[in-house]
Design an enzyme around this catalytic site. Structure first.
Site, PDB file in Angstrom:
ATOM      1  N   ASN A  48       0.830  -1.198   0.000  1.00  0.00           N
ATOM      2  CA  ASN A  48       0.000   0.000   0.000  1.00  0.00           C
ATOM      3  C   ASN A  48       0.871   1.257   0.000  1.00  0.00           C
ATOM      4  O   ASN A  48       1.984   1.272   0.521  1.00  0.00           O
ATOM      5  CB  ASN A  48      -0.985   0.006   1.184  1.00  0.00           C
ATOM      6  CG  ASN A  48      -0.338  -0.126   2.540  1.00  0.00           C
ATOM      7  OD1 ASN A  48       0.574  -0.918   2.734  1.00  0.00           O
ATOM      8  ND2 ASN A  48      -0.834   0.633   3.505  1.00  0.00           N
ATOM      9  N   GLU A  50       0.250   5.293   0.819  1.00  0.00           N
ATOM     10  CA  GLU A  50      -0.673   6.327   1.302  1.00  0.00           C
ATOM     11  C   GLU A  50      -0.296   7.686   0.744  1.00  0.00           C
ATOM     12  O   GLU A  50       0.757   7.873   0.138  1.00  0.00           O
ATOM     13  CB  GLU A  50      -0.651   6.371   2.836  1.00  0.00           C
ATOM     14  CG  GLU A  50      -1.232   5.154   3.473  1.00  0.00           C
ATOM     15  CD  GLU A  50      -1.262   5.225   4.986  1.00  0.00           C
ATOM     16  OE1 GLU A  50      -1.930   4.370   5.576  1.00  0.00           O
ATOM     17  OE2 GLU A  50      -0.633   6.122   5.579  1.00  0.00           O
ATOM     18  N   ASN A  51      -1.177   8.635   0.998  1.00  0.00           N
ATOM     19  CA  ASN A  51      -0.998  10.000   0.544  1.00  0.00           C
ATOM     20  C   ASN A  51      -1.580  10.911   1.613  1.00  0.00           C
ATOM     21  O   ASN A  51      -2.555  10.537   2.269  1.00  0.00           O
ATOM     22  CB  ASN A  51      -1.729  10.171  -0.792  1.00  0.00           C
ATOM     23  CG  ASN A  51      -1.436  11.482  -1.447  1.00  0.00           C
ATOM     24  OD1 ASN A  51      -1.919  12.514  -1.021  1.00  0.00           O
ATOM     25  ND2 ASN A  51      -0.648  11.440  -2.500  1.00  0.00           N
ATOM     26  N   ALA A  53      -3.426  13.326   1.224  1.00  0.00           N
ATOM     27  CA  ALA A  53      -4.847  13.441   0.864  1.00  0.00           C
ATOM     28  C   ALA A  53      -5.356  12.003   0.854  1.00  0.00           C
ATOM     29  O   ALA A  53      -5.261  11.298  -0.147  1.00  0.00           O
ATOM     30  CB  ALA A  53      -5.015  14.096  -0.500  1.00  0.00           C
ATOM     31  N   TYR A  54      -5.841  11.540   2.003  1.00  0.00           N
ATOM     32  CA  TYR A  54      -6.128  10.121   2.221  1.00  0.00           C
ATOM     33  C   TYR A  54      -6.797   9.369   1.066  1.00  0.00           C
ATOM     34  O   TYR A  54      -6.348   8.282   0.725  1.00  0.00           O
ATOM     35  CB  TYR A  54      -6.951   9.931   3.497  1.00  0.00           C
ATOM     36  CG  TYR A  54      -6.199  10.315   4.741  1.00  0.00           C
ATOM     37  CD1 TYR A  54      -5.019   9.674   5.085  1.00  0.00           C
ATOM     38  CD2 TYR A  54      -6.652  11.325   5.568  1.00  0.00           C
ATOM     39  CE1 TYR A  54      -4.314  10.022   6.217  1.00  0.00           C
ATOM     40  CE2 TYR A  54      -5.951  11.682   6.704  1.00  0.00           C
ATOM     41  CZ  TYR A  54      -4.781  11.032   7.032  1.00  0.00           C
ATOM     42  OH  TYR A  54      -4.092  11.377   8.149  1.00  0.00           O
ATOM     43  N   GLU A  61      -3.296  -4.404  -3.049  1.00  0.00           N
ATOM     44  CA  GLU A  61      -3.861  -5.285  -4.063  1.00  0.00           C
ATOM     45  C   GLU A  61      -3.880  -4.604  -5.431  1.00  0.00           C
ATOM     46  O   GLU A  61      -3.533  -5.212  -6.443  1.00  0.00           O
ATOM     47  CB  GLU A  61      -5.290  -5.692  -3.683  1.00  0.00           C
ATOM     48  CG  GLU A  61      -5.385  -6.455  -2.382  1.00  0.00           C
ATOM     49  CD  GLU A  61      -5.607  -5.583  -1.153  1.00  0.00           C
ATOM     50  OE1 GLU A  61      -6.244  -6.058  -0.204  1.00  0.00           O
ATOM     51  OE2 GLU A  61      -5.133  -4.417  -1.128  1.00  0.00           O
ATOM     52  N   CYS A  92     -10.494  -4.448   0.597  1.00  0.00           N
ATOM     53  CA  CYS A  92     -11.607  -3.493   0.698  1.00  0.00           C
ATOM     54  C   CYS A  92     -12.543  -3.672  -0.507  1.00  0.00           C
ATOM     55  O   CYS A  92     -12.221  -4.381  -1.462  1.00  0.00           O
ATOM     56  CB  CYS A  92     -11.083  -2.062   0.762  1.00  0.00           C
ATOM     57  SG  CYS A  92     -10.389  -1.436  -0.797  1.00  0.00           S
ATOM     58  N   CYS A  95     -11.009  -2.754  -3.893  1.00  0.00           N
ATOM     59  CA  CYS A  95     -10.044  -3.765  -4.338  1.00  0.00           C
ATOM     60  C   CYS A  95     -10.744  -5.041  -4.801  1.00  0.00           C
ATOM     61  O   CYS A  95     -10.304  -5.667  -5.756  1.00  0.00           O
ATOM     62  CB  CYS A  95      -9.049  -4.083  -3.226  1.00  0.00           C
ATOM     63  SG  CYS A  95      -7.819  -2.776  -3.019  1.00  0.00           S
TER      64      CYS A  95
END
Length: 137
Positions: A48, A50-51, A53-54, A61, A92, A95
């Protein structure tokens, strides 16, 4: 469901678990690694990202499958997803649909917890009555 050899399952799980170490998750600290096995026998891993800006982050995946597709693969045998929690986390909803784009309802998804234990479910179990590319033909 596709049956994996003992060696394929060991490699798939090891690569998914090892991929957690490459996760970029400074905000949630929730590491996720994934590995997909192509029908030609290649293992492709991802993690994964992240950023700040969620919503702009990308799940392991989708990173894994996207990397595989860009490398020319579109036929897959199995996917493993590894997290640090117990019980193991499942993909999720976004995904699940993304995985379904490139797999069938009988495609196996192995989900590993932080201790290396796993459960396996098919895409049909994860995304019942799913919509896939064959519905647009």
């Amino acid at each position: 469901m596709t049956t994996l050899t003992a060696q394929e399952l060991t490699t798939l799980s090891t690569k998914a678990i090892d991929a957690k170490a490459t996760a970029y998750c400074p905000y949630s600290k929730f590491r996720v690694g994934a590995c997909i096995l192509t029908t030609s026998g290649e293992f492709i891993s991802g993690a994964n990202i992240e950023n700040a800006a969620y919503p702009a982050g990308t799940c392991a995946e989708r990173v894994t499958i996207g990397t595989a597709v860009v490398a020319g693969h579109k036929d897959f045998k199995a996917l493993a997803v590894a997290t640090d929690i117990k019980p193991p986390a499942s993909p999720c909803g976004m995904c699940r649909q993304f995985i379904r784009e490139f797999t069938s309802p009988t495609f196996p998804v192995y989900m590993y917890d932080g201790e290396g234990n796993y459960i396996v479910m098919t895409m049909e179990e994860l995304l019942p009555n799913s919509f896939g590319p064959e519905h647009l033909e």
